[in-house]
Design a protein around this motif. Sequence first.
Motif, mmCIF file in Angstrom:
data_model
loop_
_atom_site.group_PDB
_atom_site.id
_atom_site.type_symbol
_atom_site.label_atom_id
_atom_site.label_comp_id
_atom_site.label_asym_id
_atom_site.label_seq_id
_atom_site.Cartn_x
_atom_site.Cartn_y
_atom_site.Cartn_z
ATOM 1 N N UNK A 33 0.832 -1.028 -0.123
ATOM 2 C CA UNK A 33 -0.201 -0.018 0.063
ATOM 3 C C UNK A 33 0.876 1.274 0.004
ATOM 4 N N UNK A 34 2.019 1.256 0.832
ATOM 5 C CA UNK A 34 2.727 2.401 0.795
ATOM 6 C C UNK A 34 3.650 2.644 -0.740
ATOM 7 N N UNK A 35 3.905 1.473 -1.215
ATOM 8 C CA UNK A 35 4.584 1.453 -2.535
ATOM 9 C C UNK A 35 3.567 2.181 -3.694
ATOM 10 N N UNK A 36 2.278 1.686 -3.400
ATOM 11 C CA UNK A 36 0.769 2.045 -4.479
ATOM 12 C C UNK A 36 0.799 3.588 -4.065
ATOM 13 N N UNK A 37 0.862 4.048 -2.954
ATOM 14 C CA UNK A 37 0.608 5.477 -2.534
ATOM 15 C C UNK A 37 1.754 6.367 -3.155
ATOM 16 N N UNK A 38 2.938 5.787 -2.950
ATOM 17 C CA UNK A 38 4.166 6.644 -3.575
ATOM 18 C C UNK A 38 4.035 6.723 -5.177
ATOM 19 N N UNK A 39 3.573 5.765 -5.740
ATOM 20 C CA UNK A 39 3.446 5.731 -7.097
ATOM 21 C C UNK A 39 2.434 6.663 -7.585
ATOM 22 N N UNK A 40 1.248 6.732 -7.009
ATOM 23 C CA UNK A 40 0.226 7.539 -7.192
ATOM 24 C C UNK A 40 0.747 8.873 -7.006
ATOM 25 N N UNK A 41 1.532 9.292 -5.841
ATOM 26 C CA UNK A 41 1.884 10.715 -5.752
ATOM 27 C C UNK A 41 2.782 11.011 -6.896
ATOM 28 N N UNK A 44 0.475 11.841 -9.670
ATOM 29 C CA UNK A 44 -0.241 13.075 -9.530
ATOM 30 C C UNK A 44 0.630 14.326 -9.809
ATOM 31 N N UNK A 45 1.884 14.356 -9.190
ATOM 32 C CA UNK A 45 3.052 15.306 -9.290
ATOM 33 C C UNK A 45 3.347 15.604 -10.864
ATOM 34 N N UNK A 46 3.341 14.587 -11.611
ATOM 35 C CA UNK A 46 3.607 14.626 -13.257
ATOM 36 C C UNK A 46 2.385 15.307 -13.533
ATOM 37 N N UNK A 47 1.167 14.681 -13.230
ATOM 38 C CA UNK A 47 0.119 15.383 -13.973
ATOM 39 C C UNK A 47 -0.237 17.123 -13.437
ATOM 40 N N UNK A 48 0.258 17.282 -12.138
ATOM 41 C CA UNK A 48 0.168 18.606 -11.741
ATOM 42 C C UNK A 48 0.898 19.492 -12.348
ATOM 43 N N UNK A 49 2.175 19.070 -12.932
ATOM 44 C CA UNK A 49 3.241 19.727 -13.675
ATOM 45 C C UNK A 49 2.700 20.520 -14.470
ATOM 46 N N UNK A 50 3.493 21.878 -14.798
ATOM 47 C CA UNK A 50 3.095 22.665 -15.898
ATOM 48 C C UNK A 50 3.469 21.875 -17.260
ATOM 49 N N UNK A 51 2.657 22.031 -18.344
ATOM 50 C CA UNK A 51 3.276 21.365 -19.519
ATOM 51 C C UNK A 51 4.455 22.103 -20.223
ATOM 52 N N UNK A 52 5.109 21.424 -20.862
ATOM 53 C CA UNK A 52 6.366 22.113 -21.599
ATOM 54 C C UNK A 52 5.838 23.120 -22.552
#
Length: 57
Positions: A33-41, A44-52
């Motif tokens: 569950x911790x590994x899954x949570x880290x992958x989801x984070x 989410x960080x990638x999706x929240x980043x500004x597009x190039x």
Amino acid sequence: MSDSPDSSAGEIPEPVRMTDLDLADLSASVRRLIDQSQEQARVLDHLAADPPPMPLP
């Protein structure tokens, strides 16, 4: 009617006894569950980043 102890009445819950095998399974489940949570984070960080920036034509 609830089986949980009434903390306002000062009742102390009984300890839960687990075998070593159950603890190993629990530990593996928590790790997964911790590994899954880290992958989801990370996702989410990638999706929240500004597009190039897009090059201008």
